[in-house]
Design an enzyme around this catalytic site. Structure first.
Site, PDB file in Angstrom:
ATOM      1  N   ASP A 124      54.042  31.956  34.536  1.00 29.22           N
ATOM      2  CA  ASP A 124      53.705  31.667  33.631  1.00 29.22           C
ATOM      3  C   ASP A 124      52.815  31.722  32.350  1.00 29.22           C
ATOM      4  OD1 ASP A 124      52.112  30.345  35.168  1.00 29.22           O
ATOM      5  OD2 ASP A 124      53.169  28.952  35.710  1.00 29.22           O
ATOM      6  N   GLU A 161      58.783  21.375  36.380  1.00 31.54           N
ATOM      7  CA  GLU A 161      58.207  20.716  37.245  1.00 31.54           C
ATOM      8  C   GLU A 161      59.808  20.200  37.474  1.00 31.54           C
ATOM      9  OE1 GLU A 161      55.241  19.841  37.525  1.00 31.54           O
ATOM     10  OE2 GLU A 161      54.356  20.382  35.482  1.00 31.54           O
ATOM     11  N   ASP A 200      52.798  17.813  42.938  1.00 29.86           N
ATOM     12  CA  ASP A 200      54.382  17.156  42.760  1.00 29.86           C
ATOM     13  C   ASP A 200      55.120  18.434  42.696  1.00 29.86           C
ATOM     14  OD1 ASP A 200      53.707  19.168  40.892  1.00 29.86           O
ATOM     15  OD2 ASP A 200      54.320  18.056  39.603  1.00 29.86           O
ATOM     16  N   HIS A 254      55.810  21.590  42.196  1.00 27.73           N
ATOM     17  CA  HIS A 254      56.275  22.100  41.522  1.00 27.73           C
ATOM     18  C   HIS A 254      56.202  23.761  41.854  1.00 27.73           C
ATOM     19  CE1 HIS A 254      52.537  22.331  38.967  1.00 27.73           C
ATOM     20  NE2 HIS A 254      52.186  23.322  39.831  1.00 27.73           N
TER      21      HIS A 254
END
Ligand code: PGA
Length: 260
Positions: free
Chosen positions: A67, A143, A136, A138
């Site tokens: 990414d 996400e 979280d 991800h």
């Protein structure tokens, strides 16, 4: 899934380097998928050391990164281009024309994302993808609520992720909202997924990804469907795993031919 619990992040990083280096020795033209963040830094340090001391050769390797932030110059100190150059690419003999990182400054994001997928395909697919996990849950920058079949595309970061990554930018308000990330479908196509998670901040995400239900609310749980996913953990990140005893027994009693 193979769940490997090591005493600490140093042992885990050493083992991760052994796994990646083993592949590069066996297949010099391997296609490696890289991740950024705090977690893989020590793994990269080991790879650099193996290159220097043992002549581990990256000259035929092709690299794809997971990414990049949208809107950052590749030379921006917090870009993942800069991160990879600093921690790995400038320190090994990888050819720069075989390094692929999503280009966050493009004015045509859909075309840029499609071409990234095409380049992965043209390279023969990714042999091993190094992964971290977000607090979280991800995976890459996919996400919670990401499509489990998603491909490389633009995503919007959660407030939690922007907070987690604020240090690199000198404040949360400076962290971009948008990123380009390989999708969960893209990651699932990689032949091996090697996920590293260290420290108490990852305990909950690891427990949910490994032992919780498969759900888009915990994107890393998609690895439950992957034919060869390895979770390389330290004691702290593994602290809430109900079946830790079983995972340890499995690892300690692997047949010799399966050992790393
Ligand atoms: P970290 O990031 O290694 O900096 O904790 C991991 C991730 O967000 O995937």
């Amino acid at each position: 899934m193979e769940i490997i619990i090591q005493p600490d992040s140093h042992e885990a990083s050493r083992l991760a380097a052994k796994i990646v280096a083993g592949l590069v020795k066996e297949k010099p033209h391997a296609v490696l998928g890289f991740a950024t963040g705090q977690t893989p830094i020590e793994l990269y340090r080991h790879l650099v050391e193996m290159h220097r001391k043992e002549r581990l050769d990256f000259s035929e390797v092709t690299a794809f990164n997971l990414d990049e932030y949208v809107g950052l110059e590749p030379g921006h100190p917090a870009s993942y281009h800069s991160y990879m150059n600093e921690h790995l690419f400038n320190l090994i003999n990888i050819r720069k024309d075989r390094v692929n990182i999503p280009f966050g400054l493009t004015d045509d994001i859909p075309t840029c994302c499609r071409s990234y997928e095409d380049r992965i395909h043209a390279a023969g697919g990714i042999d091993i993808q190094i992964l971290g996990i977000g607090t979280d849950g991800h995976l890459g920058f996919n996400e919670p609520s990401s499509s489990l079949a998603s491909r490389t595309r633009i995503k919007t970061l959660t407030a939690q992720t922007r907070k987690d990554n604020a240090a690199a930018f000198g404040g949360m308000d400076k962290v971009p909202h948008h990123v380009i990330t390989m999708g969960l479908g893209t990651i699932m196509d990689c032949r091996t997924c090697l996920l590293l998670a260290f420290g108490p901040k990852k305990t909950r995400a690891v427990a949910q990804a490994v032992e919780g239900p498969l759900t888009a609310m915990v994107p890393a749980s998609i690895l439950q469907m992957h034919p060869r996913a390895i979770f390389l953990l330290d004691e702290e990140s593994a602290a809430e795993l109900q079946r830790a005893y079983y995972y340890r027994w499995v690892y300690d009693n692997k047949p010799a031919w399966q050992k790393y």
